[in-house]
Design an enzyme around this catalytic site. Structure first.
Site, PDB file in Angstrom:
ATOM      1  N   CYS A 150     -18.845 -28.841 -41.206  1.00  0.00           N
ATOM      2  CA  CYS A 150     -19.770 -27.790 -41.362  1.00  0.00           C
ATOM      3  C   CYS A 150     -20.421 -27.952 -42.938  1.00  0.00           C
ATOM      4  O   CYS A 150     -21.664 -27.620 -43.029  1.00  0.00           O
ATOM      5  CB  CYS A 150     -19.092 -26.344 -41.624  1.00  0.00           C
ATOM      6  SG  CYS A 150     -17.863 -25.923 -40.235  1.00  0.00           S
ATOM      7  N   THR A 196     -14.614 -19.586 -35.546  1.00  0.00           N
ATOM      8  CA  THR A 196     -15.549 -19.037 -36.553  1.00  0.00           C
ATOM      9  C   THR A 196     -15.692 -17.544 -36.201  1.00  0.00           C
ATOM     10  O   THR A 196     -15.347 -16.722 -37.224  1.00  0.00           O
ATOM     11  CB  THR A 196     -16.926 -19.626 -36.723  1.00  0.00           C
ATOM     12  OG1 THR A 196     -16.813 -21.119 -36.987  1.00  0.00           O
ATOM     13  CG2 THR A 196     -17.897 -18.816 -37.769  1.00  0.00           C
ATOM     14  N   THR A 201     -19.966 -10.809 -21.524  1.00  0.00           N
ATOM     15  CA  THR A 201     -19.566 -11.406 -20.405  1.00  0.00           C
ATOM     16  C   THR A 201     -18.735 -12.716 -20.754  1.00  0.00           C
ATOM     17  O   THR A 201     -19.242 -13.331 -21.475  1.00  0.00           O
ATOM     18  CB  THR A 201     -20.732 -11.759 -19.358  1.00  0.00           C
ATOM     19  OG1 THR A 201     -21.457 -10.749 -18.863  1.00  0.00           O
ATOM     20  CG2 THR A 201     -19.733 -12.523 -18.160  1.00  0.00           C
ATOM     21  N   SER A 219      -9.347 -22.860 -31.712  1.00  0.00           N
ATOM     22  CA  SER A 219     -10.462 -23.143 -31.071  1.00  0.00           C
ATOM     23  C   SER A 219     -10.325 -24.316 -30.107  1.00  0.00           C
ATOM     24  O   SER A 219      -9.427 -25.162 -30.259  1.00  0.00           O
ATOM     25  CB  SER A 219     -11.219 -23.855 -32.294  1.00  0.00           C
ATOM     26  OG  SER A 219     -12.581 -24.310 -31.979  1.00  0.00           O
ATOM     27  N   ALA A 220     -11.110 -24.326 -28.759  1.00  0.00           N
ATOM     28  CA  ALA A 220     -10.846 -25.155 -28.004  1.00  0.00           C
ATOM     29  C   ALA A 220     -11.371 -26.602 -28.087  1.00  0.00           C
ATOM     30  O   ALA A 220     -10.766 -27.525 -27.846  1.00  0.00           O
ATOM     31  CB  ALA A 220     -11.454 -24.411 -26.702  1.00  0.00           C
ATOM     32  N   GLN A 248      -6.672 -26.428 -36.728  1.00  0.00           N
ATOM     33  CA  GLN A 248      -6.200 -27.928 -36.871  1.00  0.00           C
ATOM     34  C   GLN A 248      -4.928 -27.990 -36.483  1.00  0.00           C
ATOM     35  O   GLN A 248      -4.323 -29.276 -36.102  1.00  0.00           O
ATOM     36  CB  GLN A 248      -6.614 -28.380 -38.126  1.00  0.00           C
ATOM     37  CG  GLN A 248      -8.185 -28.260 -38.621  1.00  0.00           C
ATOM     38  CD  GLN A 248      -8.814 -29.241 -37.991  1.00  0.00           C
ATOM     39  OE1 GLN A 248      -8.520 -30.236 -37.327  1.00  0.00           O
ATOM     40  NE2 GLN A 248     -10.105 -29.155 -37.909  1.00  0.00           N
TER      41      GLN A 248
HETATM   42  N1  PLP Z   1     -11.226 -23.198 -38.995  1.00  0.00           N
HETATM   43  C1  PLP Z   1     -11.052 -24.493 -39.202  1.00  0.00           C
HETATM   44  C2  PLP Z   1      -9.651 -24.871 -39.910  1.00  0.00           C
HETATM   45  C3  PLP Z   1     -11.677 -25.514 -38.625  1.00  0.00           C
HETATM   46  O1  PLP Z   1     -11.434 -26.897 -38.877  1.00  0.00           O
HETATM   47  C4  PLP Z   1     -12.908 -25.162 -37.880  1.00  0.00           C
HETATM   48  C5  PLP Z   1     -14.156 -26.326 -37.500  1.00  0.00           C
HETATM   49  O2  PLP Z   1     -14.309 -27.084 -38.274  1.00  0.00           O
HETATM   50  C6  PLP Z   1     -13.329 -23.708 -37.532  1.00  0.00           C
HETATM   51  C7  PLP Z   1     -12.507 -22.998 -38.156  1.00  0.00           C
HETATM   52  C8  PLP Z   1     -14.346 -23.320 -36.787  1.00  0.00           C
HETATM   53  O3  PLP Z   1     -14.139 -23.482 -35.460  1.00  0.00           O
HETATM   54  P1  PLP Z   1     -15.388 -23.436 -34.475  1.00  0.00           P
HETATM   55  O4  PLP Z   1     -15.985 -24.737 -34.392  1.00  0.00           O
HETATM   56  O5  PLP Z   1     -14.606 -23.148 -33.058  1.00  0.00           O
HETATM   57  O6  PLP Z   1     -16.238 -22.121 -34.996  1.00  0.00           O
END
Ligand code: PLP
Length: 394
Positions: free
Chosen positions: A333, A72, A244, A206-207, A186
């Site tokens: 979300c 995000t 950090t 994203s990890a 994804q």
């Molecule tokens: N982008 C996509 C396509 C996602 O599926 C997600 C998570 O649902 C995110 C961004 C956000 O990832 P994060 O949870 O690391 O903020």
């Protein structure tokens, strides 16, 4: 009752190898990578190695990889950071697809309120962006195009390299520079993420979607791309993201990326695809009045998304949870938000059908017997909920 987990698009369990690599950095190697003493410098070396691993996966330079606290944040940095760095009297114009994740959509809506011009690129009924519309939307003040590589709700895969080609042609025609970002959160488990092949200027990862830890993301920023920081402080991450570094998390992300790019990952992709295909084949065969949402062909190998006529997706999710299955109605979300999914609406799906959708996403630990069990339970649950709602099959 042990829970069967079918929500890998929301998050994944941490891989044991990843956890093993992270462990030393939670206790023994606790130093601050900015410290000059050897305790800090050992950790700085681990940070450097992790950056190199991500760079190898993305086929870029380590200096082009920036760690953040989530995808995000990386998405926000791409959008807000680029706009803030824009130096022109012209009003900047952003184009995003109609099926972006909220992490792109919301900062763009915020900028729109501040006077930035925002265009929404439509998708066809399968959820694939309309390249002809993209050509029409690009203008002389277009600064950024952002298109999600693979969608989190319906798993549709976008033709990123083709989009890039169109952008390059338009750049020449209009004699302007247009930056191209893709959210590959994804996609990373299953698709080629070489930034050279995709020809993008920025890319988000994203990890925790790839069997790594939560709270770590990264943004690839091509050398020369103007970006202003969103967070100010000690100047870490080349001044773009102060704070950090979350070393254990970053080491975990690199270990997870290594696994995602390994030959082993290709093997489990084949298994996941077979199980996914079974669900897509069997669900409409054993349950009447169901419809697949999103393209069948251009789809992530782990994604299933069906609408079940006459049932609220939320009610189905809760009933399945009680039977021991963890599924979703869409993105994690928005799962507390009963508004229609903007993704399903963008496909032209009627509002009623958007409320009856269910997302089932598989992962490397999904077993064939879990699929069998689900296919036995699902028809009964659907039938019972349809009885309660009074739905009559037409
Ligand atoms: N982008 C996509 C396509 C996602 O599926 C997600 C998570 O649902 C995110 C961004 C956000 O990832 P994060 O949870 O690391 O903020």
């Amino acid at each position: 009752m042990p829970q069967v987990y079918f929500d890998y698009a929301s998050t994944t369990p941490i891989d044991l190898k990843v956890l093993g690599e992270m462990r030393p950095y939670l206790k023994k190697e606790f130093g601050n990578p900015s410290s000059v003493h050897s305790c800090g410098q050992r950790v700085a070396k681990a940070l450097q190695e992790a950056r190199k691993t991500i760079a190898e996966f993305l086929n870029c330079q380590p200096a082009e990889v920036f760690f953040t606290g989530s995808a995000t944040e990386a998405d926000n940095l791409a959008v807000l950071g680029l706009i803030r760095a824009f130096e022109s009297k012209k009003k900047p114009h952003i184009i995003i697809s109609a099926i972006e994740h909220h992490a792109i959509l919301e900062p763009c809506r915020f900028l729109e309120k501040e006077g930035v011009e925002l265009s929404i690129l439509p998708v066809d009924k399968n959820g694939i962006i309309l390249l002809s519309e993209l050509k029409k939307l690009i203008k002389s003040n277009t600064l950024l195009v952002s298109v999600i590589y693979a969608n989190n709700e319906i798993g549709t895969i976008q033709p990123i390299a083709q989009i890039s080609k169109i952008i390059k042609e338009k750049e020449q025609e209009l004699k302007t520079k247009i930056y191209f970002h893709t959210d590959a959160v994804q996609a990373a488990n299953y698709l080629d993420c070489s930034v050279k092949n995709l020809a993008v200027d920025m890319l988000t990862l994203s990890a925790h979607k790839i069997y790594g830890p939560k709270g770590v993301g990264s943004l690839y920023i091509k050398k020369g791309t103007p970006i202003q920081p969103l967070i100010f402080g000690g100047g870490q991450e080349q001044g773009l993201r102060s704070g950090t570094e979350n070393i254990a998390g970053i080491v975990g992300m690199a270990a997870a990326i290594k696994e995602a790019g390994s030959p082993k990952a290709k093997i489990y992709t084949v298994k996941v695809r077979q199980l996914r295909d079974k669900l897509i084949r069997e669900i409409p065969r054993i349950i009447p009045a169901v419809e697949l949402n999103g393209s069948l062909e251009k789809r992530l190998p782990n994604n299933v998304n069906f609408s079940f006529a006459g049932i609220e997706g939320e009610a189905l999710l809760i009933a399945l949870d009680q039977k021991g299955f963890a599924v979703s109605t869409g993105s994690a979300c928005s799962s507390h938000n009963l508004e229609s999914s903007h993704v399903l609406l963008a496909l032209g799906i009627p509002e009623e059908r958007t409320h009856s959708s269910l997302r089932i996403t598989l992962g490397k630990d999904t077993a064939a017997k879990e699929i069998e069990k689900f296919l036995k339970v699902l028809p009964k649950v659907v039938e019972r909920l349809r009885e309660i709602s009074g739905y009559k099959i037409k």
